[in-house]
Scaffold this motif. Sequence first.
Motif, PDB file in Angstrom:
ATOM      1  N   TYR A   1      26.686  33.893  31.570  1.00 50.14           N
ATOM      2  CA  TYR A   1      27.020  35.295  31.803  1.00 50.14           C
ATOM      3  C   TYR A   1      28.175  35.703  30.894  1.00 50.14           C
ATOM      4  CZ  TYR A   1      30.719  33.052  34.475  1.00 50.14           C
ATOM      5  OH  TYR A   1      31.775  32.261  34.833  1.00 50.14           O
TER       6      TYR A   1
ATOM      7  N   GLN B   1      26.608  50.690  29.958  1.00 50.36           N
ATOM      8  CA  GLN B   1      25.196  50.958  30.210  1.00 50.36           C
ATOM      9  C   GLN B   1      25.029  51.549  31.603  1.00 50.36           C
ATOM     10  OE1 GLN B   1      22.784  47.460  29.432  1.00 50.36           O
ATOM     11  NE2 GLN B   1      24.277  46.733  27.926  1.00 50.36           N
TER      12      GLN B   1
ATOM     13  N   GLU C   1      31.603  38.684  30.680  1.00 52.28           N
ATOM     14  CA  GLU C   1      32.442  39.504  31.556  1.00 52.28           C
ATOM     15  C   GLU C   1      33.405  40.349  30.730  1.00 52.28           C
ATOM     16  OE1 GLU C   1      32.917  36.950  35.659  1.00 52.28           O
ATOM     17  OE2 GLU C   1      34.149  36.335  33.958  1.00 52.28           O
TER      18      GLU C   1
ATOM     19  N   ASN D   1      27.559  41.506  42.425  1.00 51.92           N
ATOM     20  CA  ASN D   1      26.489  42.178  41.689  1.00 51.92           C
ATOM     21  C   ASN D   1      26.455  43.658  42.055  1.00 51.92           C
ATOM     22  OD1 ASN D   1      24.772  42.583  44.020  1.00 51.92           O
ATOM     23  ND2 ASN D   1      24.148  40.441  43.873  1.00 51.92           N
ATOM     24  N   ARG D   2      25.502  44.390  41.517  1.00 48.41           N
ATOM     25  CA  ARG D   2      25.487  45.852  41.671  1.00 48.41           C
ATOM     26  C   ARG D   2      25.480  46.270  43.139  1.00 48.41           C
ATOM     27  NH1 ARG D   2      25.085  50.879  38.668  1.00 48.41           N
ATOM     28  NH2 ARG D   2      25.419  52.323  40.383  1.00 48.41           N
TER      29      ARG D   2
ATOM     30  N   ARG E   1      30.725  41.773  35.283  1.00 43.62           N
ATOM     31  CA  ARG E   1      29.862  40.683  34.811  1.00 43.62           C
ATOM     32  C   ARG E   1      28.487  41.200  34.420  1.00 43.62           C
ATOM     33  NH1 ARG E   1      29.235  34.846  37.767  1.00 43.62           N
ATOM     34  NH2 ARG E   1      31.453  34.841  37.198  1.00 43.62           N
ATOM     35  N   HIS E   2      27.977  40.680  33.301  1.00 41.60           N
ATOM     36  CA  HIS E   2      26.625  40.968  32.847  1.00 41.60           C
ATOM     37  C   HIS E   2      25.805  39.683  32.883  1.00 41.60           C
ATOM     38  CE1 HIS E   2      27.597  44.886  30.426  1.00 41.60           C
ATOM     39  NE2 HIS E   2      28.251  44.834  31.568  1.00 41.60           N
TER      40      HIS E   2
ATOM     41  N   TYR F   1      25.319  49.408  34.733  1.00 41.80           N
ATOM     42  CA  TYR F   1      26.622  48.820  35.031  1.00 41.80           C
ATOM     43  C   TYR F   1      27.691  49.889  35.289  1.00 41.80           C
ATOM     44  CZ  TYR F   1      24.227  44.838  32.956  1.00 41.80           C
ATOM     45  OH  TYR F   1      23.309  43.850  32.659  1.00 41.80           O
TER      46      TYR F   1
ATOM     47  N   CYS G   1      20.097  35.678  37.592  1.00 40.17           N
ATOM     48  CA  CYS G   1      20.375  36.801  36.698  1.00 40.17           C
ATOM     49  C   CYS G   1      19.121  37.651  36.480  1.00 40.17           C
ATOM     50  CB  CYS G   1      20.902  36.290  35.363  1.00 40.17           C
ATOM     51  SG  CYS G   1      22.622  35.701  35.420  1.00 40.17           S
TER      52      CYS G   1
ATOM     53  N   TRP H   1      23.623  38.492  39.048  1.00 36.86           N
ATOM     54  CA  TRP H   1      24.390  37.817  38.009  1.00 36.86           C
ATOM     55  C   TRP H   1      25.672  37.196  38.553  1.00 36.86           C
ATOM     56  CZ3 TRP H   1      22.938  43.075  37.275  1.00 36.86           C
ATOM     57  CH2 TRP H   1      23.858  44.018  37.769  1.00 36.86           C
TER      58      TRP H   1
END
Length: 347
Positions: free
Chosen positions: A113, A132, A115, A297-298, A90-91, A135, A100, A105
Amino acid sequence: MRAVTVTPGEPGSLRLVDDHPEPSSDEGAILVQALAVGVCGTDHEIVEGQYGEAPPGERDLVLGHESLGRVLEDPTGTLEPGDLVAGIVRHPDPVPCPNCAVGEWDMCRNGQYTEHGIKALPGFARERWRVQPRYAVGLDPALAEVGMLLEPASVVAKAWDHIDRIGTRAEWQPRSVLVTGAGPIGLLAALLASQRGLEVHVLDLATSGPKPALAAALGATYHTESVDELPFEPDVVVECTGAPVVVLDAMCKAAPTGIVCLTGVSTGGRTVDFDAGALNRTLVLENNVVFGSVNANRRHWDLAAEALARADQSWLASLITRRVPLDDYADAYRQGSEEIKTVLDFR
């Protein structure tokens, strides 16, 4: 290059494209050689035409959100060529919403969002993809055969993160956890519970196949009776089936001050005869919490990578009950009754 695609909303549109364009540099600086993608219920639903959204201006969507690849080039220096990597699904939305904006996010407030392989971003079921640096999640080399489990593991890492946070509302010393459902999410939830030193119970309908043995290998007790027949009240319930009766029984079964995390997604249209007043009374008088959790998330992806690196690699490999070569791609998207995790192999 080759890629597995669908036309969202069109059942029967699954296909292997031989001349799919190379990933654009706009997708990210890190170029990755695909090793494998995991297949899950979300993929099946997209293939069946239930949902899915192609990138803007495109008709088709590349599938695959459970990724595993090897870095080909990274001019940013975040990773080295040859490193194992997975891409975060997900971004954040472009507005962005308050969550976000701070990297949460998974808690998007406005639904804008995107995905990979699901909503408006091409997936990872292609021979090469880009990501990126923010991510890209580097993986321990030991996860070369099982790293595609990182995405489902990130879901349960988030669930446990939120369980832990909710638990700090008062003095809380959980001892037991009940995991309902022994699919990939359920078994990974049980893995993280065992890593926390909890008494683990796994409940599933399967009486044969690999599930009972996989639970036992974690030191968990395996149950096949209904939730309301269990002879104990768990401090934590991680519900992974989405079955309405199981969901309701799980809410009623938790011990006082218990926490119930719902990770399974139910289908609508089914009515259950249920005493909602009794449930409300129990939740209020026993200070129980019920919450839903999806995506990650991250921070959760990093926690999941650490958990998988600590796990028994042979146990993780046993979760993968079928590996399908890319040439036989259609077979990977056929559901089997006793399967746990199917993997589409690009090697």
